[in-house]
Scaffold this motif. Structure first.
Motif, PDB file in Angstrom:
ATOM      1  N   LEU A   1       2.165  10.904  -4.723  1.00 32.86           N
ATOM      2  CA  LEU A   1       2.905  10.451  -5.900  1.00 32.86           C
ATOM      3  C   LEU A   1       3.402   9.027  -5.699  1.00 32.86           C
ATOM      4  CD1 LEU A   1       5.135  13.674  -6.251  1.00 32.86           C
ATOM      5  CD2 LEU A   1       2.873  13.257  -7.256  1.00 32.86           C
ATOM      6  N   ASP A   2       2.925   8.092  -6.515  1.00 36.21           N
ATOM      7  CA  ASP A   2       3.375   6.702  -6.401  1.00 36.21           C
ATOM      8  C   ASP A   2       4.295   6.371  -7.573  1.00 36.21           C
ATOM      9  OD1 ASP A   2       3.803   4.021  -5.985  1.00 36.21           O
ATOM     10  OD2 ASP A   2       1.718   3.566  -5.490  1.00 36.21           O
ATOM     11  N   GLU A   3       5.580   6.529  -7.363  1.00 39.76           N
ATOM     12  CA  GLU A   3       6.598   6.237  -8.372  1.00 39.76           C
ATOM     13  C   GLU A   3       6.297   6.873  -9.729  1.00 39.76           C
ATOM     14  OE1 GLU A   3       8.830   2.934  -8.077  1.00 39.76           O
ATOM     15  OE2 GLU A   3       7.803   1.983  -6.393  1.00 39.76           O
ATOM     16  N   PRO A   4       6.050   8.173  -9.757  1.00 40.21           N
ATOM     17  CA  PRO A   4       5.694   8.793 -11.046  1.00 40.21           C
ATOM     18  C   PRO A   4       6.872   8.859 -12.013  1.00 40.21           C
ATOM     19  CG  PRO A   4       5.989  10.489  -9.386  1.00 40.21           C
ATOM     20  CD  PRO A   4       6.102   9.165  -8.677  1.00 40.21           C
TER      21      PRO A   4
ATOM     22  N   LYS B   1       3.708   0.763   1.141  1.00 44.07           N
ATOM     23  CA  LYS B   1       3.821   2.175   0.757  1.00 44.07           C
ATOM     24  C   LYS B   1       2.649   2.578  -0.146  1.00 44.07           C
ATOM     25  CE  LYS B   1       7.887   1.523  -1.171  1.00 44.07           C
ATOM     26  NZ  LYS B   1       8.015   0.054  -0.931  1.00 44.07           N
ATOM     27  N   SER B   2       2.421   1.772  -1.183  1.00 49.46           N
ATOM     28  CA  SER B   2       1.319   2.098  -2.104  1.00 49.46           C
ATOM     29  C   SER B   2      -0.024   1.988  -1.396  1.00 49.46           C
ATOM     30  CB  SER B   2       1.335   1.160  -3.312  1.00 49.46           C
ATOM     31  OG  SER B   2       2.527   1.334  -4.040  1.00 49.46           O
ATOM     32  N   THR B   3      -0.139   0.991  -0.528  1.00 50.57           N
ATOM     33  CA  THR B   3      -1.380   0.818   0.232  1.00 50.57           C
ATOM     34  C   THR B   3      -1.672   2.074   1.048  1.00 50.57           C
ATOM     35  OG1 THR B   3      -1.101  -1.574   0.322  1.00 50.57           O
ATOM     36  CG2 THR B   3      -2.483  -0.583   2.041  1.00 50.57           C
TER      37      THR B   3
HETATM   38 MG   LIG Z   1       4.215   0.251  -4.387  1.00 51.75          MG
END
Ligand SMILES: [Mg+2]
Ligand SMILES: Nc1ncnc2c1ncn2[C@@H]1O[C@H](COP(=O)(O)OP(=O)(O)O)[C@@H](O)[C@H]1O
Ligand SMILES: Nc1ncnc2c1ncn2[C@@H]1O[C@H](COP(=O)(O)OP(=O)(O)O)[C@@H](O)[C@H]1O
Ligand SMILES: [Mg+2]
Lengths: 266, 232
Positions: free
Chosen positions: B176-179, B50-52
């Motif tokens: 948005l990555d887990e803000p 997901k982050s990638t």
């Molecule tokens: Mg991640």
């Protein structure tokens, strides 16, 4: 990831074009086959371990040293001018006005026997300014911008600490409002706390003045903070280049992966 | 509907040169489009990529194949092939990325960190200051902290500075990555509202949210990345 730089809309023409630069020292490679474009306001970092050719390349780019092959062209007015095909005095004058050089060792960039104010003011005189009051006022203003107290204006650089000397050198370079600045390890010999202060100062100055810069450093955190783009050198060659955060976060070359993993979360 | 972001055939494998050139396949042939006003939430267990994917959309990671077209100034720009200064320009005005970590800049005050992106877009100084103050207040960050650099703040405080910086003048596309990762319930609610406000203004959102409840409140659509999982 780096903060959004305060940049103007992208310019159409590069400020500096570099093609196939090579500098041999006899049989030994200083740097070889280096090509890139630099646009106005862009900050390029050159990283790599000691001996990889960073300083050699910077000296060729800034006209201090003549490459054994290749071309460096700088935009003067509308034209790209080959800096090694123009007469030496013209090049020398360009080096003092259109671009600036911040040396790793402040003693190489300062006149140690001239006052702080003189070091800064001299550059304005190079540009033809002869009005004493205005020169002194401008020198004072620049000392303040690099956080040197105005009351030190008549002191000589040798009475300053290393960090202050480096800031004075930066003022001396920036006062002539160059369009391009070359810096070799600008925070090299300084304590960590002094480095942070100087880095922030450089970041703000480069951003607010919109000048382009080429910065040599072996410190990836410095590169991350100050540069838009990165060139990674090894054994005189560029092994990888691109957007700074991309090169550091998703390195593709074995050597860059090694560098990036050595400094966790640079 | 206006397409704001379109990923096409995005694959990613990491080649770890210093581990015997091991190849780590993560994503294979991901494709999707996000329109103005939509919020696509990436789903899949930890390690799915997901982050990638989000970093690829931002131009921070380079995909092994594929393209990411982003609507910038009324035309589509491929973030994968754009040159660095184009990518920076697209990020400055179009593409925002918010992670749970604030990258602190030495010696820069909280207020200046929040003002910075607005000044970069030409917002007047006074306006930028007022909006920065309003946003920090809305995120319940004590006023005594505003003039200090956030280096010494707690994780949650730093995260709120980061959110303030990113939402004070939102870009048309938000990644948005887990803000909300280390926020309390009240501040999580503020973030949910901020995302809704941005969408109402036509922003396209792609996000990762650990918290199931937050995810359900934000998502207009889910994209399950396990379906694009590369074979290991
Ligand atoms: Mg991640
Ligand atoms: N004046 C010189 N004469 C001979 N060899 C040199 C000279 N300057 C540099 N070199 C050599 O060129 C290579 C690159 O050096 P340098 O540009 O100083 O690297 P860096 O700045 O990355 O540490 C090294 O092998 C170095 O020994
Ligand atoms: N820069 C990188 N270099 C090598 N591997 C990476 C890098 N970034 C992520 N990975 C790997 O990619 C996989 C997916 O990670 P990530 O995208 O963080 O997953 P998620 O966000 O879904 O938890 C993991 O195996 C992770 O270790
Ligand atoms: Mg050197």
């Amino acid at each position: 990831m780096s903060p959004a730089p305060l940049s103007l809309p992208p310019a159409l023409e590069p400020l500096l074009t570099v093609d196939g630069i090579e500098r041999m020292y006899g049989d030994r490679v200083g740097c070889r086959d280096v090509s890139f474009r630099l646009w106005p306001g862009e900050v390029l970092g050159i990283v790599g371990e000691s001996g990889s050719g960073k300083s050699t390349l910077l000296r060729c780019l800034s006209g201090i040293d003549v490459p054994t092959a290749g071309q460096v062209r700088f935009r003067l007015d509308r034209e790209l001018v080959d800096i090694f095909s123009i007469p030496e005095p013209t090049r020398r004058s360009l080096m003092r006005t259109a671009w600036g050089i911040v040396h790793q060792n402040p003693r190489d960039g300062l006149r140690m026997d001239v006052s702080a104010g003189g070091n800064v003011g001299e550059r304005l005189m190079d540009r033809g300014d002869r009005h004493y009051g205005r020169i002194r006022g401008s020198a004072l203003d620049w000392l303040e911008r690099v956080e040197i107290a105005g009351e030190r204006i008549d002191d000589r650089p040798r009475q300053f600490s290393g960090g202050m000397q480096q800031r004075l050198q930066i003022a001396r370079v920036l006062v002539s409002q160059p369009r391009l600045v070359f810096m070799d390890e600008p925070t090299g010999g300084l304590d960590v706390s002094v480095q942070a202060k100087l880095l922030d100062l450089l970041r703000v100055l480069v951003r607010d003045l919109g000048i382009a810069a080429v910065i040599v450093t072996h410190d990836l955190a410095v590169a991350r903070l100050l540069t838009d783009r990165l060139m990674v050198m090894k054994d005189g060659h560029v092994v990888e280049q691109g957007l700074t955060d991309q090169v550091l976060d998703d390195p593709h070359h074995a050597y860059t992966q090694l560098l990036a993993s050595a400094v966790l979360s640079a | 509907m206006t397409p704001m972001l379109r990923a096409e055939h995005v694959s990613k494998a990491f080649v770890l040169h210093n581990q015997d050139a091991a190849v780590l396949p993560v994503l294979a042939d991901v494709g999707f489009t996000v329109h103005a006003g939509e919020a696509v939430v990436l789903a899949g267990p930890s390690g799915t990529g997901k982050s990638t994917l989000l970093r690829i959309l931002y131009g921070n990671y380079r995909p092994s194949t594929g393209h990411v077209h982003v609507s910038h100034d009324g035309r589509m720009v491929d973030i994968v092939t754009a040159d660095p200064r184009q990518v920076l320009e697209v990020r400055r005005r179009t593409l925002g990325y918010v992670s749970q970590f604030l990258r602190v800049i030495p010696r820069v005050s909280t207020l200046d960190i929040v003002r910075d992106p607005m000044l970069g877009r030409g917002v007047a100084d006074g306006v930028a200051t007022r909006r920065a103050r309003d946003m920090l207040a809305r995120l319940n960050l004590p006023e005594r902290l505003w003039t200090l650099p956030p280096a010494t703040f707690s994780g949650g405080e730093q995260q709120r500075v980061n959110i303030a910086r990113s939402f004070v003048d939102t870009t048309p596309i938000l990644l948005l990555d887990e803000p909300t990762a280390s926020l309390d319930a009240a501040n999580r609610d503020v973030v949910v509202e901020l995302v809704a406000d941005a969408r109402a203004r036509g922003a396209a959102v792609v996000g990762i949210f650990h918290d199931e409840a937050v995810r359900d409140r934000i998502a207009t659509r889910r994209l399950d990345l396990t379906t694009f999982k590369a074979a290991a």
